[in-house]
Design a protein around this motif. Structure first.
Motif, PDB file in Angstrom:
ATOM      1  N   ASP A 252       0.807  -1.222   0.000  1.00 47.58           N
ATOM      2  CA  ASP A 252       0.000   0.000   0.000  1.00 47.58           C
ATOM      3  C   ASP A 252       0.839   1.271   0.000  1.00 47.58           C
ATOM      4  O   ASP A 252       0.303   2.360   0.194  1.00 47.58           O
ATOM      5  CB  ASP A 252      -1.004   0.024   1.163  1.00 47.58           C
ATOM      6  N   ASP A 253       2.163   1.169  -0.225  1.00 45.12           N
ATOM      7  CA  ASP A 253       2.961   2.395  -0.332  1.00 45.12           C
ATOM      8  C   ASP A 253       4.108   2.169  -1.304  1.00 45.12           C
ATOM      9  O   ASP A 253       4.571   1.047  -1.517  1.00 45.12           O
ATOM     10  CB  ASP A 253       3.488   2.828   1.035  1.00 45.12           C
ATOM     11  N   ALA A 254       4.553   3.256  -1.928  1.00 44.96           N
ATOM     12  CA  ALA A 254       5.646   3.205  -2.895  1.00 44.96           C
ATOM     13  C   ALA A 254       6.401   4.529  -2.851  1.00 44.96           C
ATOM     14  O   ALA A 254       5.863   5.556  -2.401  1.00 44.96           O
ATOM     15  CB  ALA A 254       5.119   2.926  -4.305  1.00 44.96           C
ATOM     16  N   LEU A 255       7.645   4.499  -3.331  1.00 45.31           N
ATOM     17  CA  LEU A 255       8.521   5.677  -3.262  1.00 45.31           C
ATOM     18  C   LEU A 255       8.971   6.093  -4.656  1.00 45.31           C
ATOM     19  O   LEU A 255       9.218   5.249  -5.527  1.00 45.31           O
ATOM     20  CB  LEU A 255       9.760   5.363  -2.420  1.00 45.31           C
ATOM     21  N   SER A 256       9.091   7.408  -4.823  1.00 46.82           N
ATOM     22  CA  SER A 256       9.690   7.979  -6.034  1.00 46.82           C
ATOM     23  C   SER A 256      10.618   9.111  -5.607  1.00 46.82           C
ATOM     24  O   SER A 256      10.436   9.719  -4.553  1.00 46.82           O
ATOM     25  CB  SER A 256       8.623   8.546  -6.985  1.00 46.82           C
ATOM     26  N   ILE A 257      11.594   9.389  -6.444  1.00 44.80           N
ATOM     27  CA  ILE A 257      12.453  10.558  -6.214  1.00 44.80           C
ATOM     28  C   ILE A 257      12.380  11.428  -7.452  1.00 44.80           C
ATOM     29  O   ILE A 257      12.467  10.945  -8.587  1.00 44.80           O
ATOM     30  CB  ILE A 257      13.910  10.135  -5.896  1.00 44.80           C
ATOM     31  N   VAL A 266       0.634   6.434  -1.653  1.00 47.02           N
ATOM     32  CA  VAL A 266      -0.111   5.516  -0.791  1.00 47.02           C
ATOM     33  C   VAL A 266      -1.401   5.129  -1.494  1.00 47.02           C
ATOM     34  O   VAL A 266      -2.065   5.979  -2.104  1.00 47.02           O
ATOM     35  CB  VAL A 266      -0.420   6.164   0.578  1.00 47.02           C
ATOM     36  N   ALA A 267      -1.733   3.836  -1.429  1.00 43.56           N
ATOM     37  CA  ALA A 267      -2.960   3.359  -2.077  1.00 43.56           C
ATOM     38  C   ALA A 267      -4.141   4.239  -1.678  1.00 43.56           C
ATOM     39  O   ALA A 267      -4.365   4.497  -0.492  1.00 43.56           O
ATOM     40  CB  ALA A 267      -3.215   1.911  -1.677  1.00 43.56           C
ATOM     41  N   ASP A 268      -4.896   4.689  -2.672  1.00 44.19           N
ATOM     42  CA  ASP A 268      -5.990   5.635  -2.430  1.00 44.19           C
ATOM     43  C   ASP A 268      -7.252   4.883  -2.020  1.00 44.19           C
ATOM     44  O   ASP A 268      -8.265   4.855  -2.724  1.00 44.19           O
ATOM     45  CB  ASP A 268      -6.237   6.471  -3.677  1.00 44.19           C
ATOM     46  N   LEU A 487      -4.650   0.199   3.616  1.00 45.41           N
ATOM     47  CA  LEU A 487      -5.161  -1.145   3.336  1.00 45.41           C
ATOM     48  C   LEU A 487      -5.092  -2.023   4.580  1.00 45.41           C
ATOM     49  O   LEU A 487      -5.785  -3.041   4.656  1.00 45.41           O
ATOM     50  CB  LEU A 487      -4.360  -1.814   2.215  1.00 45.41           C
ATOM     51  N   ARG A 488      -4.247  -1.636   5.529  1.00 44.61           N
ATOM     52  CA  ARG A 488      -3.951  -2.517   6.665  1.00 44.61           C
ATOM     53  C   ARG A 488      -4.493  -2.008   7.992  1.00 44.61           C
ATOM     54  O   ARG A 488      -4.755  -2.809   8.883  1.00 44.61           O
ATOM     55  CB  ARG A 488      -2.434  -2.691   6.808  1.00 44.61           C
ATOM     56  N   ARG A 489      -4.600  -0.673   8.140  1.00 41.39           N
ATOM     57  CA  ARG A 489      -4.999  -0.091   9.431  1.00 41.39           C
ATOM     58  C   ARG A 489      -6.113   0.914   9.226  1.00 41.39           C
ATOM     59  O   ARG A 489      -6.036   1.771   8.342  1.00 41.39           O
ATOM     60  CB  ARG A 489      -3.820   0.619  10.111  1.00 41.39           C
ATOM     61  N   TYR A 490      -7.115   0.838  10.113  1.00 35.19           N
ATOM     62  CA  TYR A 490      -8.248   1.755   9.992  1.00 35.19           C
ATOM     63  C   TYR A 490      -7.830   3.193  10.256  1.00 35.19           C
ATOM     64  O   TYR A 490      -8.332   4.112   9.602  1.00 35.19           O
ATOM     65  CB  TYR A 490      -9.361   1.357  10.963  1.00 35.19           C
TER      66      TYR A 490
END
Length: 609
Positions: A252-257, A266-268, A487-490
């Motif tokens: 549910d997360d990814a990085l770019s520079i 972050v997954a919307d 996706l994992r935590r409310y």
């Protein structure tokens, strides 16, 4: 026969409680003799006269044969006295016939009442009670036989139904079990668990903790709406990397520079899960994903992850945080956009081998500045042993130590940057969200070895989610919220819903609504965390039970009276071991398994000389 006289004669036969007695002395109290020679002084009202005697010996009360059925048929439905009934049954009224007759009355079947008024019960009543008594006797015989089989651990197929009551107690669904009480087991979940394993009703591998902790044991089965049309920033031209442990199913997360700017995508999830929708209420009731060695139980329906997990589709919708980090590690120029991203999935191990590549080197430079600032502000770094614990497709337990990797630190700091950025973004715009705060630990000593890190972790106070921002001492961040795992935590999902509402110009939840939702979700999430902890311990002990010849290293991290607290790094397992005097902190000890107690979730080790 005057059974109501105040003082029975000497040597008369009387009834004391349910036993025959002989009057041997008279006075203020009456002295009686019981079978076996015991004597008692009793009040007249404590005894009932059966025969005036004389009775010289209890041997005179020998069993007699008489016409019991004939007397019953003759007198059915009427009333009589003990004397008349004895004469009818035995053709005589003697101490022996009086006692034999009274024993029939005491049975309470054909005859009931007192010596002066005995009712002869109707045949229909007697036959019905005979059937009830026979059924009761049969049930008692069956119960005794069942208990014997339980003690011998030799159950029959039909015994499985009886054990449902023990299962309910073992699963925390009841507090009492007649079976456990009869067998002498403690009426506790652990006692019930032990009994069920001992008789073979539960296999040792059975994991009772999801049910015992009251957590959901399957993904929600709810319809998932489609993604609506809305304007999004196209970031598909940026290389984006979702970096996780190998086998992760919910990225549910990814990085770019981008130059000097870090993007955390972050997954919307809030784009599909609106406030107060059935999916949102279900996620709130669950609090978080449940990660078990057997698999993941999601707080959201599986299609949500399939549609929104970053890198699971060619292009993914995201909520993207753009952040600059100055030379002192301070965050600047924070932006939040609804975006489209194209994500490549990588494992930590893969990234570890590519840290010198331009993209990852630039990411490292940004996150290390931020990391330096956090530690300058008192952040704690505890490199305590961690493992990945999984059951493979064939049910084999896979325990893999998680090595400390620079790639893992890079992702951790990037996520913390996003959490701080989200907190600052919301605070500056008066968006009500839950801030994560933690008071400083009681132990401020530097932690450089396992023993000191173990001691420091025990001094940590819990993180709380509150409406008023404050410092998170353990992370070394002045302002922080959880925002990178919706996706994992409310709680992360709730932050996203509030940010999206602000971006779209829609009404925000009021602070009291945010607080109520977080309180509900955190209660559920606490049960999830407890279940994960207990289930992981369960499977570690199963592993040791299935590998009785296991040998490994333990490190002393604490000392108690006559025992040492030890960490077993390769299992990330804590145990207490009796060691010889002179044991020191951080000492390594070679260990072997002594005994595994599954119901109590306990393992004992013995040191190898």
């Amino acid at each position: 026969m005057a059974t109501d006289q105040a003082t029975p004669p000497l040597d008369s036969l009387v009834l004391y409680k349910v036993k025959p007695a002989r009057v041997i002395a008279l006075g203020d109290k009456i002295e009686i003799e019981l079978e076996g020679g015991e004597t008692k002084r009793v009040r007249p009202k404590d005894i009932t006269l059966l025969h005036p005697g004389p009775v010289r010996s209890f041997a005179e009360l020998a069993p007699l044969q008489g016409e019991l059925d004939a007397a019953w048929e003759l007198l059915e439905g009427s009333e009589t006295t003990l004397r008349d009934l004895a004469e009818l049954i035995f053709n005589d009224y003697t101490p022996a016939s009086a006692w034999a007759t009274w024993q029939r009355v005491a049975e309470g079947l054909a005859f009931v009442g007192t010596p002066d008024a005995i009712q002869i019960r109707p045949r229909a009543v007697v036959e019905r009670e005979q059937a009830e008594r026979a059924a009761k006797e049969s049930a008692e015989r069956d119960w005794r036989s069942f208990l014997e089989r339980m003690q011998q651990a030799r159950l029959l197929p039909e015994d499985r139904v009886r054990l449902a009551e023990v299962e309910r107690l073992a699963l925390g669904l009841s507090e009492h079990s007649r079976i456990l009480e009869a067998l002498g087991y403690p009426e506790t979940p652990e006692g019930a668990h032990r009994a069920l394993i001992r008789v073979g009703h539960w296999p040792e591998r059975y994991n009772p903790y999801p049910t015992r902790c009251g957590v959901a044991q399957g993904d929600p089965d709810l319809p998932v709406p489609g993604l609506g049309d809305e304007e999004r920033l196209d970031l598909t031209g940026l290389a984006a990397y979702a970096i996780d442990d190998e086998g992760t199913q919910d990225p549910d997360d990814a990085l770019s520079i981008e130059g000097d700017r870090l993007w955390v995508h972050v997954a919307d999830v809030a784009a599909l899960v609106s406030s107060d929708s059935p999916i949102e209420r279900e996620a709130r009731a669950r609090g978080a994903n449940l990660y078990l060695p057997e698999g993941i139980i999601n707080m959201l329906p599986a299609p949500v992850t399939e549609h929104l997990g970053l890198g699971l589709q060619p292009i993914s919708p995201a909520l993207s945080f753009a952040i600059r980090c100055d030379p002192k590690g301070m965050l600047q120029d924070i932006e939040v956009h609804r975006s489209w991203v194209r994500v490549t999935r990588l494992s930590y191990a893969e990234v570890e081998g590519r840290l010198d590549d331009a993209s990852f080197a630039d990411l490292r430079a940004l996150t290390e500045r931020y990391r330096a600032r956090r530690f300058a502000q008192g952040a704690s770094q505890l490199n305590l042993p961690e493992v990945s614990l999984r059951l493979d497709g064939e049910g084999r337990i896979q325990i893999r130590p998680l090595p400390p990797l620079m790639s893992r630190e890079l992702v951790t700091d990037a996520m913390l940057m996003a959490g701080e950025a989200a907190a600052r973004f919301c605070l500056e715009r008066a968006i009500p969200i839950p801030f994560a705060v933690q008071p400083p630990p009681d132990n401020n000593d530097p932690a450089q070895d396992l023993a000191s890190m173990y001691a420091k972790r025990r001094s940590f106070k819990p993180t709380r989610l509150v409406l008023e921002p404050d410092r998170h001492a353990g992370l070394g961040i002045e302002l922080y919220t959880r925002a990178t795992s919706p996706l994992r935590r409310y709680s992360d999902l709730l932050v996203h819903q509030q940010i999206r509402a602000w971006l779209l110009g829609r009404p925000l939840l009021e602070p009291t609504q945010v607080l109520e939702r977080i309180a509900e979700a955190e209660l559920a999430a606490a049960n999830v965390r407890r279940c994960e902890r207990l289930a992981n311990q369960h499977w570690k002990l199963i592993y040791l039970k299935e590998h009785p010849n296991w040998r490994g290293e333990g490190v002393v991290v604490g000392l108690e009276e006559r025992r040492a607290i030890m960490l077993v790094p390769e299992l990330a397992l804590e145990a207490r071991v009796r060691l010889r005097e002179g044991t020191t902190l951080n000492q390594s000890v070679r260990l072997a398994v002594n005994e595994v107690d599954l119901p109590d979730l306990n393992v004992s080790f013995r040191p190898l000389s």
